[in-house]
Motif scaffolding. Structure first.
Motif, PDB file in Angstrom:
ATOM      1  N   ILE A  19     -21.246   4.577 -25.306  1.00  0.00           N
ATOM      2  CA  ILE A  19     -20.499   3.863 -24.271  1.00  0.00           C
ATOM      3  C   ILE A  19     -20.963   2.411 -24.270  1.00  0.00           C
ATOM      4  O   ILE A  19     -22.160   2.143 -24.114  1.00  0.00           O
ATOM      5  CB  ILE A  19     -20.723   4.494 -22.885  1.00  0.00           C
ATOM      6  CG1 ILE A  19     -20.205   5.935 -22.870  1.00  0.00           C
ATOM      7  CG2 ILE A  19     -20.029   3.668 -21.794  1.00  0.00           C
ATOM      8  CD1 ILE A  19     -20.824   6.813 -21.826  1.00  0.00           C
ATOM      9  N   GLY A  20     -20.029   1.481 -24.462  1.00  0.00           N
ATOM     10  CA  GLY A  20     -20.415   0.079 -24.475  1.00  0.00           C
ATOM     11  C   GLY A  20     -19.241  -0.850 -24.290  1.00  0.00           C
ATOM     12  O   GLY A  20     -18.075  -0.442 -24.364  1.00  0.00           O
TER      13      GLY A  20
ATOM     14  N   HIS B 144     -24.117  -6.003 -20.276  1.00  0.00           N
ATOM     15  CA  HIS B 144     -22.659  -6.023 -20.074  1.00  0.00           C
ATOM     16  C   HIS B 144     -22.066  -4.625 -19.918  1.00  0.00           C
ATOM     17  O   HIS B 144     -20.843  -4.478 -19.831  1.00  0.00           O
ATOM     18  CB  HIS B 144     -21.922  -6.734 -21.231  1.00  0.00           C
ATOM     19  CG  HIS B 144     -22.380  -8.128 -21.488  1.00  0.00           C
ATOM     20  ND1 HIS B 144     -22.049  -9.193 -20.677  1.00  0.00           N
ATOM     21  CD2 HIS B 144     -23.153  -8.652 -22.478  1.00  0.00           C
ATOM     22  CE1 HIS B 144     -22.594 -10.306 -21.152  1.00  0.00           C
ATOM     23  NE2 HIS B 144     -23.276 -10.000 -22.238  1.00  0.00           N
ATOM     24  N   THR B 145     -22.924  -3.590 -19.907  1.00  0.00           N
ATOM     25  CA  THR B 145     -22.429  -2.221 -19.729  1.00  0.00           C
ATOM     26  C   THR B 145     -23.062  -1.588 -18.490  1.00  0.00           C
ATOM     27  O   THR B 145     -22.361  -1.125 -17.592  1.00  0.00           O
ATOM     28  CB  THR B 145     -22.709  -1.370 -20.977  1.00  0.00           C
ATOM     29  OG1 THR B 145     -22.031  -1.947 -22.096  1.00  0.00           O
ATOM     30  CG2 THR B 145     -22.223   0.060 -20.794  1.00  0.00           C
TER      31      THR B 145
ATOM     32  N   ASN C 140     -12.360   1.147 -17.093  1.00  0.00           N
ATOM     33  CA  ASN C 140     -12.512  -0.190 -16.502  1.00  0.00           C
ATOM     34  C   ASN C 140     -13.637  -0.232 -15.472  1.00  0.00           C
ATOM     35  O   ASN C 140     -14.055  -1.312 -15.060  1.00  0.00           O
ATOM     36  CB  ASN C 140     -11.208  -0.635 -15.831  1.00  0.00           C
ATOM     37  CG  ASN C 140     -10.021  -0.628 -16.785  1.00  0.00           C
ATOM     38  OD1 ASN C 140      -8.967  -0.078 -16.478  1.00  0.00           O
ATOM     39  ND2 ASN C 140     -10.195  -1.224 -17.948  1.00  0.00           N
ATOM     40  N   HIS C 141     -14.100   0.938 -15.056  1.00  0.00           N
ATOM     41  CA  HIS C 141     -15.183   1.060 -14.067  1.00  0.00           C
ATOM     42  C   HIS C 141     -16.067   2.218 -14.506  1.00  0.00           C
ATOM     43  O   HIS C 141     -15.571   3.227 -15.013  1.00  0.00           O
ATOM     44  CB  HIS C 141     -14.588   1.326 -12.678  1.00  0.00           C
ATOM     45  CG  HIS C 141     -15.582   1.233 -11.561  1.00  0.00           C
ATOM     46  ND1 HIS C 141     -16.504   2.241 -11.303  1.00  0.00           N
ATOM     47  CD2 HIS C 141     -15.813   0.268 -10.634  1.00  0.00           C
ATOM     48  CE1 HIS C 141     -17.250   1.883 -10.256  1.00  0.00           C
ATOM     49  NE2 HIS C 141     -16.850   0.700  -9.839  1.00  0.00           N
TER      50      HIS C 141
ATOM     51  N   ASN D 214     -14.319  -1.377 -20.611  1.00  0.00           N
ATOM     52  CA  ASN D 214     -13.427  -2.537 -20.644  1.00  0.00           C
ATOM     53  C   ASN D 214     -13.258  -3.105 -19.239  1.00  0.00           C
ATOM     54  O   ASN D 214     -12.163  -3.119 -18.684  1.00  0.00           O
ATOM     55  CB  ASN D 214     -12.078  -2.122 -21.252  1.00  0.00           C
ATOM     56  CG  ASN D 214     -11.172  -3.303 -21.521  1.00  0.00           C
ATOM     57  OD1 ASN D 214     -11.579  -4.449 -21.410  1.00  0.00           O
ATOM     58  ND2 ASN D 214      -9.922  -3.008 -21.861  1.00  0.00           N
ATOM     59  N   ASP D 215     -14.342  -3.603 -18.669  1.00  0.00           N
ATOM     60  CA  ASP D 215     -14.268  -4.089 -17.286  1.00  0.00           C
ATOM     61  C   ASP D 215     -13.455  -5.379 -17.178  1.00  0.00           C
ATOM     62  O   ASP D 215     -12.921  -5.693 -16.123  1.00  0.00           O
ATOM     63  CB  ASP D 215     -15.668  -4.290 -16.701  1.00  0.00           C
ATOM     64  CG  ASP D 215     -16.375  -5.515 -17.234  1.00  0.00           C
ATOM     65  OD1 ASP D 215     -16.517  -5.614 -18.465  1.00  0.00           O
ATOM     66  OD2 ASP D 215     -16.796  -6.367 -16.424  1.00  0.00           O
TER      67      ASP D 215
END
Length: 228
Positions: free
Chosen positions: A183-184, A14-15, A219-220, A205-206
């Motif tokens: 970072i996650g 998910h990252t 977000n990216h 936070n995508d």
């Protein structure tokens, strides 16, 4: 470049590795062969939140690995009112783990940002996933060459957000907490876990959920260039 940071720790699922897309493809393959009457989109609509809830319980040691693998499927089939035996659930669970790593979609910008960061920082992974599965994902997605160390919860003996896994990873990396950043995608496991352990953190936070204003977020993945 952030001159105080020397070591960057990434979450994997998910990252960098697009778990949702790869997971859906694995289930699609299984259902086409075994349960063609199940519409994959209907199943995923139930499975995605159920899997997330089960993982949270697993992270907090409230269920076992075996219960995680069974419950997330059993509850999803129940939500569809689909009758299935425990034997078939266990077979789906085995097929899913086998097929999952055949798909290696990464988040947009993953390779580009790793290419950007690699010459400037030491890169590492901290994951709660199971060692043999995570190693396959990393190798099959051609990510291994970017990372100096890979810490998984099986090696560390605890899962994020437990501070012990962050201590383990920092020691393995021969890094210092004050010069490290995590970072996650999970506020609890990745961001708060890292901050409580003494590392800095950035929230990927995508899905653009509401997050505390004092937390650094992107977000990216390519937005990491603003911070690093």
């Amino acid at each position: 470049m952030n001159t105080t940071i020397t070591d960057i720790f990434f979450d994997l699922d998910h990252t960098l590795w697009d778990f949702d897309k790869n997971s859906e493809m694995a289930f699609d393959r299984i259902f086409k062969n075994r349960f063609p009457e199940i519409k994959i989109q209907d199943f995923i609509a139930h499975y995605a939140p159920i899997n997330q809830a089960c993982w949270k319980l697993y992270q907090n040691d409230e269920i076992t690995h075996v219960e995680l693998r069974y419950n997330r499927l059993k509850f999803s089939f129940d939500a569809l009112n689909f009758e299935i035996s425990d034997e078939d659930i266990n077979q789906v669970a085995n097929d899913y783990i086998e097929f999952l790593t055949d798909n290696n979609h990464l988040f947009d910008g993953a390779i580009e940002v790793l290419e950007y960061l690699k010459p400037k920082y030491n890169l590492h992974i901290i994951t709660n996933g199971f060692a043999n599965v995570q190693d396959k994902k990393i190798n099959n997605a051609a990510l291994a060459g970017y990372f100096n160390t890979i810490t998984n919860s099986e090696l560390a003996g605890v899962k994020k957000p437990n501070s012990i896994i962050f201590d383990y990873a920092v020691n393995l990396a021969k890094a210092s907490k004050e010069n490290s950043i995590m970072i996650g995608d999970c506020l609890d496991a990745d961001v708060n876990g890292a901050l409580n352990a003494g590392l800095d953190a950035i929230f990927f936070n995508d899905k653009k959920i509401e997050a505390p204003e004092n937390i650094k977020q992107i977000n990216h993945l390519l937005e990491l260039k603003k911070y690093l």
